[in-house]
Design a protein around this motif. Structure first.
Motif, PDB file in Angstrom:
ATOM      1  N   LEU A  73     -14.683  -8.992 -14.389  1.00 46.58           N
ATOM      2  CA  LEU A  73     -14.223  -8.955 -15.337  1.00 46.58           C
ATOM      3  C   LEU A  73     -14.952  -9.401 -16.871  1.00 46.58           C
ATOM      4  N   GLY A  74     -15.044 -10.381 -17.151  1.00 50.50           N
ATOM      5  CA  GLY A  74     -15.666 -11.272 -17.679  1.00 50.50           C
ATOM      6  C   GLY A  74     -17.540 -11.341 -17.853  1.00 50.50           C
ATOM      7  N   SER A  75     -18.049 -10.090 -17.271  1.00 54.52           N
ATOM      8  CA  SER A  75     -19.003  -9.874 -17.022  1.00 54.52           C
ATOM      9  C   SER A  75     -19.781  -8.975 -16.856  1.00 54.52           C
ATOM     10  N   GLY A  76     -18.387  -7.879 -17.274  1.00 56.10           N
ATOM     11  CA  GLY A  76     -18.457  -6.284 -17.517  1.00 56.10           C
ATOM     12  C   GLY A  76     -18.633  -5.481 -16.373  1.00 56.10           C
ATOM     13  N   SER A  77     -17.791  -6.436 -14.700  1.00 58.31           N
ATOM     14  CA  SER A  77     -17.942  -5.066 -14.418  1.00 58.31           C
ATOM     15  C   SER A  77     -16.547  -4.857 -13.456  1.00 58.31           C
ATOM     16  N   THR A  78     -16.461  -4.622 -13.161  1.00 55.43           N
ATOM     17  CA  THR A  78     -14.473  -4.499 -12.013  1.00 55.43           C
ATOM     18  C   THR A  78     -14.855  -4.288 -10.247  1.00 55.43           C
ATOM     19  N   ARG A  79     -14.999  -6.111  -9.693  1.00 55.80           N
ATOM     20  CA  ARG A  79     -15.028  -5.713  -8.134  1.00 55.80           C
ATOM     21  C   ARG A  79     -13.723  -5.439  -7.102  1.00 55.80           C
ATOM     22  N   ILE A  80     -13.417  -4.622  -6.411  1.00 58.68           N
ATOM     23  CA  ILE A  80     -12.756  -4.475  -5.249  1.00 58.68           C
ATOM     24  C   ILE A  80     -12.675  -4.337  -4.745  1.00 58.68           C
ATOM     25  N   THR A  81     -12.219  -5.250  -3.695  1.00 54.56           N
ATOM     26  CA  THR A  81     -12.975  -5.468  -1.959  1.00 54.56           C
ATOM     27  C   THR A  81     -11.491  -5.081  -1.208  1.00 54.56           C
ATOM     28  N   TYR A  82     -11.767  -4.597  -0.164  1.00 53.73           N
ATOM     29  CA  TYR A  82     -11.104  -3.945   1.346  1.00 53.73           C
ATOM     30  C   TYR A  82     -11.549  -4.964   1.824  1.00 53.73           C
ATOM     31  N   GLU A  83     -10.842  -5.771   3.363  1.00 51.28           N
ATOM     32  CA  GLU A  83     -10.940  -6.544   4.385  1.00 51.28           C
ATOM     33  C   GLU A  83     -10.494  -5.968   5.401  1.00 51.28           C
ATOM     34  N   ARG A  84     -10.651  -4.993   6.418  1.00 53.87           N
ATOM     35  CA  ARG A  84     -10.207  -5.149   7.737  1.00 53.87           C
ATOM     36  C   ARG A  84     -10.043  -6.292   9.038  1.00 53.87           C
ATOM     37  N   ALA A  85      -9.337  -7.156   9.484  1.00 57.20           N
ATOM     38  CA  ALA A  85      -9.574  -7.376  10.996  1.00 57.20           C
ATOM     39  C   ALA A  85      -9.850  -6.737  11.597  1.00 57.20           C
ATOM     40  N   THR A  86     -11.121  -6.776  12.762  1.00 61.24           N
ATOM     41  CA  THR A  86     -11.578  -5.918  13.684  1.00 61.24           C
ATOM     42  C   THR A  86     -11.758  -6.341  15.072  1.00 61.24           C
ATOM     43  N   ALA A  87     -11.057  -7.996  15.451  1.00 64.60           N
ATOM     44  CA  ALA A  87     -11.026  -8.353  16.379  1.00 64.60           C
ATOM     45  C   ALA A  87     -10.639 -10.034  15.536  1.00 64.60           C
ATOM     46  N   PRO A  88     -10.273 -10.407  16.879  1.00 63.17           N
ATOM     47  CA  PRO A  88      -9.635 -11.762  16.754  1.00 63.17           C
ATOM     48  C   PRO A  88     -10.622 -12.721  16.057  1.00 63.17           C
ATOM     49  N   ARG A  89     -10.784 -13.130  15.177  1.00 62.58           N
ATOM     50  CA  ARG A  89     -12.194 -13.504  14.397  1.00 62.58           C
ATOM     51  C   ARG A  89     -13.353 -13.525  13.561  1.00 62.58           C
ATOM     52  N   GLN A  90     -12.578 -11.933  13.809  1.00 62.42           N
ATOM     53  CA  GLN A  90     -13.380 -10.662  13.195  1.00 62.42           C
ATOM     54  C   GLN A  90     -12.905 -10.057  11.861  1.00 62.42           C
ATOM     55  N   SER A  91     -13.787  -9.657  11.308  1.00 62.55           N
ATOM     56  CA  SER A  91     -13.117  -8.575   9.958  1.00 62.55           C
ATOM     57  C   SER A  91     -14.355  -8.047   9.479  1.00 62.55           C
ATOM     58  N   ALA A  92     -14.685  -6.484   9.172  1.00 60.16           N
ATOM     59  CA  ALA A  92     -15.441  -6.379   8.104  1.00 60.16           C
ATOM     60  C   ALA A  92     -14.742  -5.739   6.336  1.00 60.16           C
ATOM     61  N   GLU A  93     -16.065  -5.922   5.574  1.00 65.73           N
ATOM     62  CA  GLU A  93     -15.433  -5.934   4.012  1.00 65.73           C
ATOM     63  C   GLU A  93     -16.773  -4.719   3.748  1.00 65.73           C
ATOM     64  N   LEU A  94     -15.762  -4.272   2.125  1.00 66.59           N
ATOM     65  CA  LEU A  94     -16.349  -3.134   1.661  1.00 66.59           C
ATOM     66  C   LEU A  94     -16.000  -3.519   0.314  1.00 66.59           C
ATOM     67  N   THR A  95     -17.123  -3.576  -0.250  1.00 66.17           N
ATOM     68  CA  THR A  95     -16.268  -3.643  -2.025  1.00 66.17           C
ATOM     69  C   THR A  95     -17.556  -2.770  -2.508  1.00 66.17           C
ATOM     70  N   VAL A  96     -16.577  -2.594  -3.796  1.00 70.32           N
ATOM     71  CA  VAL A  96     -16.911  -1.058  -4.931  1.00 70.32           C
ATOM     72  C   VAL A  96     -16.817  -1.599  -6.243  1.00 70.32           C
ATOM     73  N   GLY A  97     -17.707  -1.229  -6.972  1.00 75.22           N
ATOM     74  CA  GLY A  97     -17.769  -2.309  -8.108  1.00 75.22           C
ATOM     75  C   GLY A  97     -18.158  -0.755  -9.323  1.00 75.22           C
ATOM     76  N   ILE A  98     -17.300  -0.974 -10.456  1.00 70.61           N
ATOM     77  CA  ILE A  98     -17.561  -0.165 -11.271  1.00 70.61           C
ATOM     78  C   ILE A  98     -17.953  -0.678 -11.505  1.00 70.61           C
ATOM     79  N   ILE A  99     -19.660  -1.072 -12.833  1.00 71.73           N
ATOM     80  CA  ILE A  99     -19.878  -2.029 -13.756  1.00 71.73           C
ATOM     81  C   ILE A  99     -19.835  -1.335 -14.930  1.00 71.73           C
ATOM     82  N   GLY A 100     -19.672  -1.645 -16.415  1.00 74.61           N
ATOM     83  CA  GLY A 100     -18.838  -1.126 -17.322  1.00 74.61           C
ATOM     84  C   GLY A 100     -17.497  -1.099 -16.881  1.00 74.61           C
ATOM     85  N   LEU A 101     -16.532  -1.813 -16.325  1.00 70.08           N
ATOM     86  CA  LEU A 101     -15.463  -1.280 -16.541  1.00 70.08           C
ATOM     87  C   LEU A 101     -14.915  -2.856 -16.715  1.00 70.08           C
TER      88      LEU A 101
END
Length: 201
Positions: free
Chosen positions: A52-80
């Motif tokens: 937020l202090g560098s000029g962007s907002t980044r939100i990450t969603y994480e979901r477990a896919t298996a025991p001890r494993q997960s996937a992440e997707l991050t979307v950032g709006i640069i300028g917000l």
């Protein structure tokens, strides 16, 4: 003579392949620990506060896919956000995708998302900016190898991480890409670090 050699070769081939065929017919039973996900949180949503202090907002969603494993997707709006770091008035988008392996789970959290992890992460940033009154545009990609630790206490998530990897693209005068920096500034190695807080469910 030739027929005898072919017959012997066929018999030898069948005998060699028989153990593999027999083994493939035996039902495989996975250990219970590998079949059942922990009963704790299997999803989380996180925000990178420092972005937020560098000029962007980044939100990450994480979901477990298996025991001890997960996937992440991050979307950032640069300028917000508020670009107090470079005052470059940036505007564009940031995308990040990662797959995580939890090497040392945080057992008290009873969640496959908590603990020490490693992950490869693909990052893409595309945005316009202003440097010393001159408008510019950058498109930069990086493939980072990262490690970190994710703490989960009930619903609260604290995720701290760092990583390095190759990067390529147009570069920019500020040497900042809203998720990583190049080291050295004119080189092809990217460096990232930071922390996120969020909500687990």
């Amino acid at each position: 003579m030739r027929n005898t050699m072919l017959r012997n070769a066929l018999i030898a081939t069948v005998l060699l392949l028989m153990p593999f065929y027999v083994q493939s017919q035996i039902p495989k039973v996975e250990p219970a620990s590998k079949m059942i996900l922990p009963t704790g949180p299997k999803n989380d949503i996180k925000i990178t506060l420092l972005s937020l202090g560098s000029g962007s907002t980044r939100i990450t969603y994480e979901r477990a896919t298996a025991p001890r494993q997960s996937a992440e997707l991050t979307v950032g709006i640069i300028g917000l956000g508020f670009d107090i770091m470079n005052h470059a008035d940036p505007g564009g988008i940031l995308l990040k995708a990662a797959y995580k392996w939890n090497l040392a789970p945080m057992m008290s959290a009873n969640s496959t998302l908590a603990g020490f992890y490693v992950k490869p992460e693909l990052v893409y940033a595309n945005y316009g900016y202003c440097h010393e009154g001159i408008a510019g545009h950058t498109s930069q990609t990086a493939l980072l190898g990262e490690c970190g630790y994710q703490l989960i206490v009930r619903w609260f998530v604290f995720d701290i991480y760092a990583g390095v990897g190759p990067t390529f693209g147009t570069g920019n005068a500020d040497n900042y890409y809203h998720s990583f920096m190049r080291f050295p500034a004119d080189g092809f190695m990217a460096f990232t670090s930071g922390f996120r807080i969020g909500y687990a469910f």
